[in-house]
Design a protein around this motif. Structure first.
Motif, PDB file in Angstrom:
ATOM      1  N   GLN A 176       4.516   2.753   7.902  1.00 25.06           N
ATOM      2  CA  GLN A 176       4.161   1.412   7.445  1.00 25.06           C
ATOM      3  C   GLN A 176       3.083   0.830   8.351  1.00 25.06           C
ATOM      4  O   GLN A 176       3.180   0.887   9.566  1.00 25.06           O
ATOM      5  CB  GLN A 176       5.410   0.511   7.459  1.00 25.06           C
ATOM      6  N   GLY A 177       2.078   0.261   7.751  1.00 27.01           N
ATOM      7  CA  GLY A 177       0.995  -0.305   8.532  1.00 27.01           C
ATOM      8  C   GLY A 177      -0.138   0.667   8.758  1.00 27.01           C
ATOM      9  O   GLY A 177      -1.225   0.270   9.177  1.00 27.01           O
ATOM     10  N   GLN A 178       0.124   1.949   8.515  1.00 27.08           N
ATOM     11  CA  GLN A 178      -0.945   2.932   8.638  1.00 27.08           C
ATOM     12  C   GLN A 178      -1.831   2.882   7.397  1.00 27.08           C
ATOM     13  O   GLN A 178      -1.454   2.375   6.354  1.00 27.08           O
ATOM     14  CB  GLN A 178      -0.364   4.332   8.835  1.00 27.08           C
ATOM     15  N   ARG A 179      -3.001   3.440   7.541  1.00 27.43           N
ATOM     16  CA  ARG A 179      -3.961   3.444   6.437  1.00 27.43           C
ATOM     17  C   ARG A 179      -3.653   4.648   5.555  1.00 27.43           C
ATOM     18  O   ARG A 179      -3.793   5.796   5.974  1.00 27.43           O
ATOM     19  CB  ARG A 179      -5.371   3.479   7.002  1.00 27.43           C
ATOM     20  N   ARG A 180      -3.240   4.367   4.330  1.00 28.79           N
ATOM     21  CA  ARG A 180      -2.732   5.419   3.453  1.00 28.79           C
ATOM     22  C   ARG A 180      -3.458   5.399   2.114  1.00 28.79           C
ATOM     23  O   ARG A 180      -3.579   4.359   1.468  1.00 28.79           O
ATOM     24  CB  ARG A 180      -1.231   5.237   3.238  1.00 28.79           C
ATOM     25  N   VAL A 181      -3.918   6.570   1.717  1.00 33.57           N
ATOM     26  CA  VAL A 181      -4.632   6.745   0.444  1.00 33.57           C
ATOM     27  C   VAL A 181      -3.834   7.723  -0.409  1.00 33.57           C
ATOM     28  O   VAL A 181      -3.433   8.792   0.073  1.00 33.57           O
ATOM     29  CB  VAL A 181      -6.052   7.291   0.678  1.00 33.57           C
ATOM     30  N   ALA A 182      -3.589   7.376  -1.669  1.00 31.62           N
ATOM     31  CA  ALA A 182      -2.869   8.272  -2.577  1.00 31.62           C
ATOM     32  C   ALA A 182      -3.807   8.729  -3.692  1.00 31.62           C
ATOM     33  O   ALA A 182      -4.468   7.907  -4.333  1.00 31.62           O
ATOM     34  CB  ALA A 182      -1.649   7.576  -3.173  1.00 31.62           C
TER      35      ALA A 182
ATOM     36  N   ASP B 212       6.698   6.332  -5.661  1.00 32.64           N
ATOM     37  CA  ASP B 212       6.818   5.420  -4.527  1.00 32.64           C
ATOM     38  C   ASP B 212       5.674   5.617  -3.546  1.00 32.64           C
ATOM     39  O   ASP B 212       5.196   4.659  -2.926  1.00 32.64           O
ATOM     40  CB  ASP B 212       8.153   5.642  -3.804  1.00 32.64           C
ATOM     41  N   GLU B 213       5.233   6.868  -3.398  1.00 33.14           N
ATOM     42  CA  GLU B 213       4.106   7.148  -2.511  1.00 33.14           C
ATOM     43  C   GLU B 213       2.870   6.390  -2.984  1.00 33.14           C
ATOM     44  O   GLU B 213       2.113   5.846  -2.184  1.00 33.14           O
ATOM     45  CB  GLU B 213       3.825   8.652  -2.487  1.00 33.14           C
ATOM     46  N   ALA B 214       2.679   6.341  -4.298  1.00 30.31           N
ATOM     47  CA  ALA B 214       1.547   5.607  -4.857  1.00 30.31           C
ATOM     48  C   ALA B 214       1.742   4.105  -4.693  1.00 30.31           C
ATOM     49  O   ALA B 214       0.807   3.369  -4.368  1.00 30.31           O
ATOM     50  CB  ALA B 214       1.376   5.959  -6.330  1.00 30.31           C
ATOM     51  N   LEU B 215       2.973   3.642  -4.894  1.00 39.29           N
ATOM     52  CA  LEU B 215       3.263   2.212  -4.821  1.00 39.29           C
ATOM     53  C   LEU B 215       3.054   1.672  -3.415  1.00 39.29           C
ATOM     54  O   LEU B 215       2.621   0.532  -3.227  1.00 39.29           O
ATOM     55  CB  LEU B 215       4.704   1.952  -5.281  1.00 39.29           C
ATOM     56  N   GLU B 216       3.334   2.489  -2.389  1.00 42.23           N
ATOM     57  CA  GLU B 216       3.254   2.033  -1.008  1.00 42.23           C
ATOM     58  C   GLU B 216       1.925   2.363  -0.342  1.00 42.23           C
ATOM     59  O   GLU B 216       1.737   2.116   0.840  1.00 42.23           O
ATOM     60  CB  GLU B 216       4.415   2.656  -0.208  1.00 42.23           C
ATOM     61  N   ALA B 217       0.993   2.928  -1.100  1.00 41.37           N
ATOM     62  CA  ALA B 217      -0.313   3.277  -0.533  1.00 41.37           C
ATOM     63  C   ALA B 217      -1.158   2.024  -0.312  1.00 41.37           C
ATOM     64  O   ALA B 217      -0.957   0.989  -0.951  1.00 41.37           O
ATOM     65  CB  ALA B 217      -1.041   4.246  -1.456  1.00 41.37           C
ATOM     66  N   SER B 218      -2.114   2.124   0.611  1.00 40.13           N
ATOM     67  CA  SER B 218      -3.054   1.034   0.846  1.00 40.13           C
ATOM     68  C   SER B 218      -4.191   1.073  -0.167  1.00 40.13           C
ATOM     69  O   SER B 218      -4.808   0.055  -0.465  1.00 40.13           O
ATOM     70  CB  SER B 218      -3.644   1.142   2.259  1.00 40.13           C
ATOM     71  N   LEU B 219      -4.460   2.281  -0.688  1.00 45.58           N
ATOM     72  CA  LEU B 219      -5.553   2.462  -1.637  1.00 45.58           C
ATOM     73  C   LEU B 219      -5.220   3.614  -2.569  1.00 45.58           C
ATOM     74  O   LEU B 219      -4.773   4.674  -2.114  1.00 45.58           O
ATOM     75  CB  LEU B 219      -6.857   2.767  -0.894  1.00 45.58           C
ATOM     76  N   LEU B 220      -5.415   3.418  -3.863  1.00 40.06           N
ATOM     77  CA  LEU B 220      -5.216   4.473  -4.846  1.00 40.06           C
ATOM     78  C   LEU B 220      -6.568   5.020  -5.278  1.00 40.06           C
ATOM     79  O   LEU B 220      -7.479   4.248  -5.598  1.00 40.06           O
ATOM     80  CB  LEU B 220      -4.464   3.952  -6.080  1.00 40.06           C
TER      81      LEU B 220
ATOM     82  N   VAL C 232      -1.970  -2.364  -6.532  1.00 39.99           N
ATOM     83  CA  VAL C 232      -2.530  -1.717  -5.342  1.00 39.99           C
ATOM     84  C   VAL C 232      -4.041  -1.552  -5.532  1.00 39.99           C
ATOM     85  O   VAL C 232      -4.484  -1.134  -6.604  1.00 39.99           O
ATOM     86  CB  VAL C 232      -1.878  -0.330  -5.120  1.00 39.99           C
ATOM     87  N   PRO C 233      -4.852  -1.883  -4.508  1.00 40.18           N
ATOM     88  CA  PRO C 233      -6.305  -1.675  -4.624  1.00 40.18           C
ATOM     89  C   PRO C 233      -6.612  -0.234  -5.021  1.00 40.18           C
ATOM     90  O   PRO C 233      -5.936   0.695  -4.575  1.00 40.18           O
ATOM     91  CB  PRO C 233      -6.821  -1.992  -3.211  1.00 40.18           C
ATOM     92  N   SER C 234      -7.619  -0.050  -5.874  1.00 42.54           N
ATOM     93  CA  SER C 234      -7.881   1.302  -6.367  1.00 42.54           C
ATOM     94  C   SER C 234      -9.371   1.536  -6.560  1.00 42.54           C
ATOM     95  O   SER C 234     -10.171   0.590  -6.632  1.00 42.54           O
ATOM     96  CB  SER C 234      -7.157   1.526  -7.698  1.00 42.54           C
ATOM     97  N   ARG C 235      -9.725   2.806  -6.651  1.00 45.74           N
ATOM     98  CA  ARG C 235     -11.080   3.240  -6.964  1.00 45.74           C
ATOM     99  C   ARG C 235     -10.987   4.375  -7.972  1.00 45.74           C
ATOM    100  O   ARG C 235     -10.023   5.145  -7.967  1.00 45.74           O
ATOM    101  CB  ARG C 235     -11.811   3.731  -5.712  1.00 45.74           C
TER     102      ARG C 235
END
Length: 467
Positions: free
Chosen positions: A245-251, A322-330, A360-363
């Motif tokens: 949690q708090g780390q920068r995570r991209v899914a 859940d991995e996608a839901l908790e990501a910082s960026l999709l 969740v922010p996405s690109r």
């Protein structure tokens, strides 16, 4: 000389074009089913397609098409008496007026796309699998099996079998087995002599319980055991995610075979499985962006989505969602070389929206553009101005994506000062893991560290230092 290709068992695809489904969509669905069946290890020798207002109640297809299918499998083409489809004169009249296939499979007009392929060259070798591009009832499957003499799998059954073969981690195996048992339970049938009702002792049949009911009870008990084991594993997974949690995570999310695993390998340098087949990846894999930056950026590769995904599998693979839901960026990855990628992208967004991940922010990444002409790329740039066009096979494209990810997270980072008491020097590794240390000064009360980090990571570090 016998080749591996010749040794593969044969399959026939069956599809019914229902009202509201155009020719392009129908052809795309059958093509995707063909790829699923090939992934399962079968060669497709023919496609039997029919336009109908609804699936035939008895055996999906009308009588004429059922006989045509049976010629490819060596069956009788006749549904056993006791389960014939009732004629509907009104529907037959509408079919004749609209050119739709009638109940006996006769076409109102030959448009050339009703039946694709044939059994040329099959000779003595007949198709042993009939794959139906719909969810069908157990009775429909049984009637098809009796009429064709082949094993029948509907679309859900094909997907579940692929998941069963490709699952690697204990968690994925448990999730697939639960979905598989839920699929099998209603399709159990009485065997000869199995309909008797007996009173048994402990572990045996209950009062008035038939063999079929006993089998179903065993399946329910087994599902309950699997769910308990899965819950324990998912608690461990939740603990690991909490530590990140708090780390920068991209899914990486997207349709199956969109190139997510290839992109994962290119971004992280990890040896994740890359294969040109559907559902090559079933387990969530997390690796750090490579070369590493501080703080680290974690990349997650997730299971791909597909149209008409069985609900049990959607419910089971909560860990991936859940991995996608908790990501910082999709990063929505789409295969730009696939003509149906727009529909595929819609499926991905729809599923993720159901769990709230649309917030969740996405690109959008349009992958595999190396297969397109420059004119086609220009058209995509006009249609999707916000998207990144790239190929996971082109190092320059991957490098540009890496820099854009770093820039994305840099924009949200802030500078702050942390006081690290000498009594808590063990946390120095945690600080370097979650923040970029700009400078360090040590005095009588400990170290003063100027850092740059994401606000959520700063809050977590301050909480650890305050304990």
């Amino acid at each position: 000389m016998t080749t591996t290709h010749q040794e593969r068992p044969l399959a026939v695809l069956v599809g019914v074009q229902l009202p509201g489904v155009d020719d392009v969509e129908h052809a795309a669905d059958l093509a995707e089913l063909g790829r699923l069946v090939q992934t399962l290890g079968f060669d497709v020798i023919a496609t039997v397609s029919q336009r109908r207002s609804a699936l035939a109640a008895a055996a999906v297809l009308g009588e004429g098409k059922l006989k045509e299918l049976a010629e490819l499998t060596g069956g009788s083409g006749v549904v056993p008496s006791g389960a014939p489809e009732r004629k509907n004169k009104a529907r037959a009249r509408r079919a004749a007026e609209s050119g739709e296939d009638d109940e006996d499979g006769a076409l109102g007009g030959d448009d050339g796309d009703d039946d694709e392929g044939d059994a040329d060259g099959a000779g003595a070798r007949r198709a042993t699998i009939v794959a139906v591009d719909h969810d069908i009832s157990p009775s429909q499957a049984r009637n098809l099996e009796r009429a064709t003499g082949a094993q029948v799998l509907d679309r859900a059954g094909v997907i579940i079998e692929i998941f069963h073969r490709h699952a690697r981690s204990r968690e994925a195996k448990l999730e697939v087995e639960i979905a598989r048992l839920n699929y099998v339970a209603p399709r159990l049938r009485e065997t000869g002599g199995g309909g008797d009702r007996q009173r048994g002792g402990i572990g045996g049949k209950g009062a008035g319980e038939s063999a079929l009911e006993l089998d179903r009870r065993k399946i329910r008990d087994r599902i309950a055991e699997l769910k308990q084991e899965l819950a324990a594993i998912q608690r461990e997974q939740s603990t690991r995610r909490a530590l990140r949690q708090g780390q920068r995570r991209v899914a990486l999310v997207g349709y199956t075979n969109a190139g997510k695993s290839s992109l994962m390998r290119a971004l992280t340098g990890s040896e994740v499985l890359v294969a040109d087949k559907l559902f090559a990846t079933l387990d969530t894999t997390v690796r750090a962006l490579h070369p590493e930056v501080r703080p680290r950026i974690l990349i997650s590769d997730t299971v791909g989505f597909i149209k008409k995904l069985p609900h049990d599998l959607v419910a089971s693979f909560r860990s991936t969602l859940d991995e996608a839901l908790e990501a910082s960026l999709l990063l929505y990855v789409a295969d730009a070389s696939d003509p149906t990628f727009r529909d595929q992208l819609g499926v991905t967004r729809s599923v993720l929206s159901e769990i709230g991940a649309s917030e969740v922010p996405s690109r959008l990444l349009l992958n595999k553009v190396d297969r397109l002409s420059e004119d086609e790329r220009d058209a995509l740039r006009l249609e999707f101005p916000e998207a990144t066009l790239l190929s996971a096979k082109i190092p320059a494209d991957v490098a540009a994506l890496r820099e854009s990810l770093i820039a994305h997270f840099e924009a949200s980072m802030v500078e702050a000062e942390l006081l690290l008491p000498y009594a808590k020097q063990s946390l120095i590794g945690e600080i370097y893991e979650n923040a970029r240390v700009l400078s360090e000064e040590y005095g009588d009360d400990g170290g003063r560290l100027a850092v740059r980090a994401h606000p959520a990571a700063l809050d977590r570090l301050r909480s650890l230092l305050a304990r």
